[in-house]
Design a protein around this motif. Structure first.
Motif, PDB file in Angstrom:
ATOM      1  N   UNK A  27       0.785  -1.312   0.061  1.00 57.68           N
ATOM      2  CA  UNK A  27      -0.115  -0.048  -0.089  1.00 57.68           C
ATOM      3  C   UNK A  27       0.954   1.106  -0.138  1.00 57.68           C
ATOM      4  N   UNK A  28       0.354   2.347  -0.455  1.00 58.11           N
ATOM      5  CA  UNK A  28       0.787   3.617  -0.454  1.00 58.11           C
ATOM      6  C   UNK A  28       0.570   4.190   0.779  1.00 58.11           C
ATOM      7  N   UNK A  29       1.387   4.738   1.829  1.00 62.94           N
ATOM      8  CA  UNK A  29       0.855   5.106   2.804  1.00 62.94           C
ATOM      9  C   UNK A  29       1.718   6.581   3.173  1.00 62.94           C
ATOM     10  N   UNK A  30       0.958   7.719   3.214  1.00 59.78           N
ATOM     11  CA  UNK A  30       1.427   8.896   3.111  1.00 59.78           C
ATOM     12  C   UNK A  30       1.868   9.277   4.485  1.00 59.78           C
ATOM     13  N   UNK A  31       3.060  10.243   4.557  1.00 59.29           N
ATOM     14  CA  UNK A  31       3.332  10.676   5.867  1.00 59.29           C
ATOM     15  C   UNK A  31       4.407   9.753   6.708  1.00 59.29           C
ATOM     16  N   UNK A  32       4.560   8.644   6.211  1.00 56.63           N
ATOM     17  CA  UNK A  32       5.427   7.465   6.692  1.00 56.63           C
ATOM     18  C   UNK A  32       6.903   7.554   6.256  1.00 56.63           C
ATOM     19  N   UNK A  33       7.705   6.937   6.757  1.00 57.42           N
ATOM     20  CA  UNK A  33       9.194   6.536   6.156  1.00 57.42           C
ATOM     21  C   UNK A  33       8.876   5.907   4.913  1.00 57.42           C
ATOM     22  N   UNK A  34       9.248   6.210   3.899  1.00 63.66           N
ATOM     23  CA  UNK A  34       9.261   5.436   2.491  1.00 63.66           C
ATOM     24  C   UNK A  34      10.774   4.723   2.418  1.00 63.66           C
ATOM     25  N   UNK A  35      11.098   3.484   2.572  1.00 66.74           N
ATOM     26  CA  UNK A  35      12.389   3.001   2.725  1.00 66.74           C
ATOM     27  C   UNK A  35      12.667   2.438   1.008  1.00 66.74           C
ATOM     28  N   UNK A  36      13.810   2.878   0.530  1.00 61.78           N
ATOM     29  CA  UNK A  36      14.258   2.402  -0.693  1.00 61.78           C
ATOM     30  C   UNK A  36      15.021   1.009  -0.519  1.00 61.78           C
ATOM     31  N   UNK A  37      15.627   0.355  -1.503  1.00 67.07           N
ATOM     32  CA  UNK A  37      16.108  -0.899  -1.674  1.00 67.07           C
ATOM     33  C   UNK A  37      17.052  -1.045  -0.666  1.00 67.07           C
ATOM     34  N   UNK A  38      17.572  -0.085  -0.134  1.00 71.05           N
ATOM     35  CA  UNK A  38      18.800  -0.033   0.885  1.00 71.05           C
ATOM     36  C   UNK A  38      18.384   0.104   2.264  1.00 71.05           C
ATOM     37  N   UNK A  39      16.871   0.236   2.342  1.00 74.75           N
ATOM     38  CA  UNK A  39      16.131   0.558   3.716  1.00 74.75           C
ATOM     39  C   UNK A  39      16.407   1.759   4.142  1.00 74.75           C
ATOM     40  N   UNK A  40      16.781   2.829   3.424  1.00 73.57           N
ATOM     41  CA  UNK A  40      17.024   4.172   3.770  1.00 73.57           C
ATOM     42  C   UNK A  40      15.785   5.001   3.032  1.00 73.57           C
ATOM     43  N   UNK A  41      15.426   5.908   3.932  1.00 74.26           N
ATOM     44  CA  UNK A  41      14.000   6.928   3.485  1.00 74.26           C
ATOM     45  C   UNK A  41      14.285   7.539   2.159  1.00 74.26           C
ATOM     46  N   UNK A  42      13.711   7.403   1.299  1.00 75.85           N
ATOM     47  CA  UNK A  42      13.568   8.092  -0.192  1.00 75.85           C
ATOM     48  C   UNK A  42      13.971   9.608   0.057  1.00 75.85           C
TER      49      UNK A  42
END
Length: 378
Positions: A27-42
């Motif tokens: 799901x797309x969840x607004x306002x949260x941390x969005x991790x990339x493929x390395x686990x780091x926030x976009x």
């Protein structure tokens, strides 16, 4: 008998395939941390998304932990589905040693957008640039180019736009009024008289010799391949819409003013069923405010303002964010549009969050953006 067995096996395989559980969609969840493929926030703030050959490319400002100035450059992330993002690295890097460069480390790079030119087969990036140490006084537009969507982009240059050009649709009466405007006649700002003069082109006239200011910006490619640069101009008092050259690397000199004196920034433009829609914000710095929406039958107007399109908790402050882009998602029965916005955190810029919400349409075709805790493209 052999053909019957083969037919039965094929039917069984089809049945099993049909019964197999569908792949789970994040799901797309607004306002949260969005991790990339390395686990780091976009880290792609104030950005936009380009869809090219089945892949989505998300470009945005790399923000550090302590400053919004450009210490790295413009980032690029890729995704096949808009939820799983691969860090493709720095698409356009700032210069660390060349202090004469426009984009030296410490300058301000905001709202980078990338479009693809079908004729030249090049990827073109435009962004708002402020020169290092000059605050927001430069108000320049900058352009870079690449052979691939992930870069590296080659910086071409920057400057004010539409030097010595008047809007193409300015009437003779408007030109006559413009000739009479003089800043000396308005020593006090924000009076009704000053506001009226701004609407009539006080800053437009002032900036003719050096070119028009361009800050918060957007790019839009129309169905015919024509590209446009939309930006907050005239001290952020008026939006301007300018046509780009066929190679998308410069301006043709044809432009118009939109919502003169209305104080709009953060433009996000899209087209739905032959109507052009633009979502903007007011000018309150990093603080969120109520979203605004305009529509027009042509990119050149006339533009009509509509009520706030946002619905739900904190809709009066755009859910705590500020518009940056509207992404048309292809492949649906009726194109899906995603409203993208940034929740700024100036005290910790790298921790700024993202709002992505589906745009719905009323029976009369008016867009509505309703808050959803989470949703999927399915």
């Amino acid at each position: 008998m052999r053909s019957i067995r083969l037919w039965a096996a094929a039917c069984l395989a089809a049945l099993l395939t049909g019964c197999a559980p569908k792949q789970e969609v994040n799901p797309i969840c607004s306002g949260t941390i969005w991790p990339d493929d390395q686990g780091v926030h976009v880290n792609a703030h104030g950005g936009g998304v380009l869809y090219h050959e089945g892949v989505y490319y998300w470009y945005g400002e790399n923000k550090s932990d302590t400053t919004s100035n450009a210490m790295v450059g413009v980032m690029c992330y890729s995704s096949p589905n808009l939820t799983d993002w691969k860090n493709e690295g720095v698409a356009l890097a700032v210069e660390k040693n060349d202090t004469a460069s426009d984009i030296v480390q410490g300058c301000i790079i905001e709202r980078p957008k990338v479009i693809y030119n079908e004729q030249t087969k090049k990827f073109v990036m435009w962004f708002h640039l402020e020169l290092k140490g000059q605050g927001y006084g430069a108000a320049r537009s900058a352009v870079a180019i690449s052979d691939t969507p992930v870069g590296p982009f080659r910086y071409i240059g920057s400057g004010r736009v539409n030097l010595s050009r008047l809007p193409f649709d300015m009437t003779d009466e408007q030109k006559a009024i413009l000739d009479t405007l003089d800043a000396a006649h308005y020593p006090v700002e924000w009076t009704p008289e000053w506001r009226k003069a701004v609407e009539e082109g006080l800053f437009l006239k002032r900036d003719l010799p050096g070119g028009q200011m361009a800050r918060d910006m957007q790019l839009f490619v129309d169905d015919d391949g024509k590209a446009y640069h939309i930006y907050s101009s005239e001290e952020n008092m008026t939006m301007q819409i300018a046509e780009l050259s066929d190679d998308y690397l410069s301006h043709t000199g044809k432009y118009t003013r939109m919502a003169a004196g209305g104080m709009n920034e953060a433009p996000a433009l899209f087209k739905h069923k032959n109507t052009y829609w633009m979502i903007t914000s007011g000018c309150t710095g990093w603080a969120p405010n109520e979203a605004r929406m305009f529509s027009a039958p042509s990119i050149w107007g006339p533009w009509t303002q509509h009520p706030n399109p946002c619905v739900g908790p904190k809709s009066e402050i755009t859910f705590g964010g500020q518009s940056t882009f509207v992404l048309p998602v292809p492949g649906k029965q009726d194109t899906t549009y995603i409203f993208m916005a940034d929740i700024w955190r100036p005290e910790h810029p790298s921790d700024a969050r993202y709002i992505w919400l589906p745009i719905q349409f009323k029976a009369d075709g008016t867009p509505v953006i309703e808050w959803k805790e989470q949703w999927t493209l399915n």
